[in-house]
Design a protein around this motif. Structure first.
Motif, PDB file in Angstrom:
ATOM      1  N   ALA A  66       1.293  -1.287  -0.075  1.00 20.65           N
ATOM      2  CA  ALA A  66      -0.132   0.148  -0.066  1.00 20.65           C
ATOM      3  C   ALA A  66       0.872   1.367  -0.005  1.00 20.65           C
ATOM      4  O   ALA A  66       0.951   2.684  -0.698  1.00 20.65           O
ATOM      5  CB  ALA A  66      -0.869  -0.381   1.171  1.00 20.65           C
ATOM      6  N   LEU A  67       1.597   1.249   0.863  1.00 22.47           N
ATOM      7  CA  LEU A  67       2.572   2.484   0.740  1.00 22.47           C
ATOM      8  C   LEU A  67       3.583   2.324  -0.840  1.00 22.47           C
ATOM      9  O   LEU A  67       3.706   3.573  -1.087  1.00 22.47           O
ATOM     10  CB  LEU A  67       3.987   2.105   1.778  1.00 22.47           C
ATOM     11  N   SER A  68       3.945   1.404  -1.182  1.00 28.19           N
ATOM     12  CA  SER A  68       3.878   1.702  -2.681  1.00 28.19           C
ATOM     13  C   SER A  68       3.225   2.468  -3.758  1.00 28.19           C
ATOM     14  O   SER A  68       3.403   3.549  -4.386  1.00 28.19           O
ATOM     15  CB  SER A  68       5.315   0.542  -3.091  1.00 28.19           C
ATOM     16  N   GLU A  69       2.505   1.668  -3.850  1.00 32.77           N
ATOM     17  CA  GLU A  69       1.056   2.234  -4.326  1.00 32.77           C
ATOM     18  C   GLU A  69       0.670   3.526  -4.097  1.00 32.77           C
ATOM     19  O   GLU A  69       0.252   4.237  -5.239  1.00 32.77           O
ATOM     20  CB  GLU A  69      -0.306   1.146  -4.007  1.00 32.77           C
ATOM     21  N   ALA A  70       0.800   3.984  -2.582  1.00 31.57           N
ATOM     22  CA  ALA A  70       0.279   5.266  -2.324  1.00 31.57           C
ATOM     23  C   ALA A  70       1.175   6.427  -3.039  1.00 31.57           C
ATOM     24  O   ALA A  70       0.758   7.954  -3.461  1.00 31.57           O
ATOM     25  CB  ALA A  70       0.287   5.887  -0.692  1.00 31.57           C
ATOM     26  N   THR A  71       2.431   5.865  -3.074  1.00 30.38           N
ATOM     27  CA  THR A  71       3.831   7.108  -3.673  1.00 30.38           C
ATOM     28  C   THR A  71       3.228   7.133  -5.039  1.00 30.38           C
ATOM     29  O   THR A  71       3.562   8.217  -5.484  1.00 30.38           O
ATOM     30  CB  THR A  71       5.362   6.250  -2.978  1.00 30.38           C
ATOM     31  N   ARG A  72       2.880   5.595  -5.777  1.00 32.01           N
ATOM     32  CA  ARG A  72       3.056   5.891  -7.441  1.00 32.01           C
ATOM     33  C   ARG A  72       1.855   6.584  -7.616  1.00 32.01           C
ATOM     34  O   ARG A  72       2.210   7.617  -8.820  1.00 32.01           O
ATOM     35  CB  ARG A  72       2.954   4.523  -8.154  1.00 32.01           C
TER      36      ARG A  72
END
Length: 279
Positions: free
Chosen positions: A126-132
């Motif tokens: 979720a962290l990576s997707e939020a950053t993307r």
């Protein structure tokens, strides 16, 4: 601010495609048991085979100091950015940021992705997707006649709209890019920190190229640099993610120079005009 001619932007597009290819080749080799040094070699081979030059290798060199020792910045888990390739071996559950730059005929491209190594915890995914998502919201806010602060505000808004709470790294920001990898203007990821509010800062005009790169943390965003003088890590040891694209805005719309399709698909999802220059 350096404003590029259409032909110079086309050269940057060539560099951007080399960066895309290098990241794609590196991603294909990401697996448990591989070292960051081995991954860096994959990117190096891709860039050189394309007839381009790595942007990062030797960056920051001064008399007596050789500069950055890698073609890519490979940052694992608590490493926010500028991770130096070396003996660190990836394991299942790691989060890896791959940041890469290349030069073609004197013109730079710069991009980063974050990838999971095998199955990762839901909060890391979720962290990576939020950053993307924050990166694409920032890209989508860039328009002719607008301001750099509009990009910053869109990144910040996107992060604050997430169901989970994330830290936004302030010290490391996006930037202008062209005949040098880092140029004015800075593109902060927190509008309130630098500009106070949207619609401030440098105006976005034709010929300007920007690297937009949010960095988010699962915990507190406070960070420090390790003894290698490069690798930035979170103070609390919790993971970070980093995504980046190089973009320009033409009279027709947005052009993502480091995306394989120029950003067409992602921009269509946002309802934003795709505006590449004609070949």
């Amino acid at each position: 601010m350096e404003l590029k001619t259409p032909d110079q932007l086309r050269q940057m597009r060539r560099a951007g495609l080399v960066v895309h290819a290098a990241i794609a080749a590196t991603l294909a080799q990401v697996r448990p048991g591989v070292s960051t040094r081995e991954l860096d070699a994959v990117a190096a081979d891709t860039i050189r085979t394309a007839g381009a030059t790595p942007s990062f290798l030797g960056y920051g060199a001064v008399e007596g100091i050789g500069g950055f020792q890698g073609v890519t910045c490979l940052s694992v888990n608590e490493e926010v950015v500028h991770g130096v390739p070396g003996d660190r071996v990836l394991a299942v559950g790691d989060l890896l940021s791959i940041d890469c730059g290349a030069v073609v005929e004197g013109w730079h491209g710069d991009s980063a992705v974050t990838v999971a190594v095998g199955a990762v915890a839901d909060d890391l995914a979720a962290l990576s997707e939020a950053t993307r998502r924050a990166m694409w919201q920032g890209i989508g806010a860039a328009q002719l006649g607008g301001n750099v602060a509009d990009i910053s505000a869109a990144v910040e808004r996107s992060v604050h709209a997430e169901p989970a709470s994330y830290g936004i790294v302030e010290e490391y920001v996006g930037h202008g890019i062209g005949s040098a990898m880092h140029q004015p203007p800075d593109v902060p990821n927190l509008v309130t920190r630098r500009f106070g509010r949207p619609s401030r800062g440098p105006t976005i005009v034709e010929g300007l190229a920007l690297a937009i790169e949010p960095m988010l943390t699962l915990g507190d965003p406070d960070n420090h640099v390790l003894d290698d003088d490069w690798t930035v890590v979170t103070d609390d040891g919790r993971p970070a993610a980093h995504w980046e694209h190089t973009i320009t805005v033409t009279a027709r719309g947005l052009w993502v120079l480091t995306a394989d399709d120029g950003g067409e698909a992602a921009l269509a999802e946002l309802g934003i005009p795709f505006g590449p220059l004609a070949d």
